[in-house]
Design a protein around this motif. Structure first.
Motif, PDB file in Angstrom:
ATOM      1  N   CYS A 193       0.710  -1.267   0.062  1.00 32.44           N
ATOM      2  CA  CYS A 193       0.017  -0.019   0.043  1.00 32.44           C
ATOM      3  C   CYS A 193       0.917   1.312   0.112  1.00 32.44           C
ATOM      4  CB  CYS A 193      -0.918  -0.061   1.378  1.00 32.44           C
ATOM      5  SG  CYS A 193      -2.057   1.462   1.426  1.00 32.44           S
TER       6      CYS A 193
ATOM      7  N   TRP B  89      -5.483  -2.770  -4.672  1.00 33.30           N
ATOM      8  CA  TRP B  89      -6.098  -1.960  -5.354  1.00 33.30           C
ATOM      9  C   TRP B  89      -4.963  -1.015  -6.330  1.00 33.30           C
ATOM     10  CZ3 TRP B  89     -11.031  -2.449  -6.422  1.00 33.30           C
ATOM     11  CH2 TRP B  89     -11.862  -3.152  -5.778  1.00 33.30           C
TER      12      TRP B  89
ATOM     13  N   LEU C 261      -4.709   2.645  -7.898  1.00 36.46           N
ATOM     14  CA  LEU C 261      -5.537   3.897  -8.163  1.00 36.46           C
ATOM     15  C   LEU C 261      -4.708   4.780  -9.205  1.00 36.46           C
ATOM     16  CD1 LEU C 261      -6.096   3.131  -4.993  1.00 36.46           C
ATOM     17  CD2 LEU C 261      -6.432   5.555  -4.788  1.00 36.46           C
TER      18      LEU C 261
ATOM     19  N   GLU D 126      -7.017  -2.716   1.409  1.00 38.93           N
ATOM     20  CA  GLU D 126      -8.398  -2.161   1.523  1.00 38.93           C
ATOM     21  C   GLU D 126      -9.069  -1.002   2.377  1.00 38.93           C
ATOM     22  OE1 GLU D 126     -11.410  -3.638   0.169  1.00 38.93           O
ATOM     23  OE2 GLU D 126     -10.537  -5.321  -1.029  1.00 38.93           O
TER      24      GLU D 126
ATOM     25  N   ARG E  17      -7.953   2.506   0.538  1.00 38.90           N
ATOM     26  CA  ARG E  17      -8.434   2.716  -0.666  1.00 38.90           C
ATOM     27  C   ARG E  17      -9.387   3.849  -0.738  1.00 38.90           C
ATOM     28  NH1 ARG E  17     -13.319  -0.574  -3.303  1.00 38.90           N
ATOM     29  NH2 ARG E  17     -14.078   1.346  -4.207  1.00 38.90           N
TER      30      ARG E  17
ATOM     31  N   SER F 189      -8.239   7.566  -2.520  1.00 42.44           N
ATOM     32  CA  SER F 189      -8.948   7.742  -3.582  1.00 42.44           C
ATOM     33  C   SER F 189      -9.628   9.089  -3.500  1.00 42.44           C
ATOM     34  CB  SER F 189     -10.325   6.724  -3.891  1.00 42.44           C
ATOM     35  OG  SER F 189      -9.780   5.577  -4.186  1.00 42.44           O
TER      36      SER F 189
ATOM     37  N   VAL G  90      -9.907   3.482 -10.671  1.00 43.74           N
ATOM     38  CA  VAL G  90      -9.665   2.511  -9.451  1.00 43.74           C
ATOM     39  C   VAL G  90      -9.843   1.078  -9.974  1.00 43.74           C
ATOM     40  CG1 VAL G  90      -9.968   1.756  -7.173  1.00 43.74           C
ATOM     41  CG2 VAL G  90      -9.969   4.110  -7.614  1.00 43.74           C
TER      42      VAL G  90
ATOM     43  N   PRO H 101      -8.856  -3.154  -9.287  1.00 41.37           N
ATOM     44  CA  PRO H 101      -8.213  -4.466  -8.639  1.00 41.37           C
ATOM     45  C   PRO H 101      -6.674  -4.699  -8.952  1.00 41.37           C
ATOM     46  CG  PRO H 101     -10.603  -4.973  -9.067  1.00 41.37           C
ATOM     47  CD  PRO H 101     -10.015  -3.786  -9.905  1.00 41.37           C
TER      48      PRO H 101
ATOM     49  N   TRP I 189      -5.263  -5.090 -13.173  1.00 39.47           N
ATOM     50  CA  TRP I 189      -4.391  -4.170 -13.625  1.00 39.47           C
ATOM     51  C   TRP I 189      -2.895  -4.945 -14.162  1.00 39.47           C
ATOM     52  CZ3 TRP I 189      -4.484   1.002 -14.083  1.00 39.47           C
ATOM     53  CH2 TRP I 189      -3.248   1.705 -14.551  1.00 39.47           C
TER      54      TRP I 189
END
Length: 80
Positions: free
Chosen positions: A17, A28, A30, A50, A53, A57, A69, A71, A75
């Protein structure tokens, strides 16, 4: 002269993250760009777990930078 040594810690095995201080696995992607700096098709990315996110965002969205956005697995499979 004593120069600092580069950080020799190994890279994480899985993407992490992008939230400050978070070391959780990313789930995720972004995709964003700053229209003052980047061409419209250019996409920079932040990764999010999670928990972060929505926070990440919102940060990008309020500035008008957030474009998508997705997953992380999607991507990566798209080769973006």
């Amino acid at each position: 002269m004593n120069l600092p040594l580069p950080d020799a810690s190994p890279a994480p095995a899985t993407p992490q993250c992008s939230a400050k201080g978070c070391r959780a696995d990313a789930v995720w992607v972004l995709a964003w760009n700053n229209p003052k700096l980047h061409t419209p098709e250019r996409r920079k990315t932040w990764l999010a777990c999670e928990e972060h996110r929505e926070q990440l965002s919102a940060f990008l969205g309020v500035r008008g930078f957030l474009k998508d956005v997705v997953p992380l697995a999607e991507w990566e499979s798209a080769g973006s």
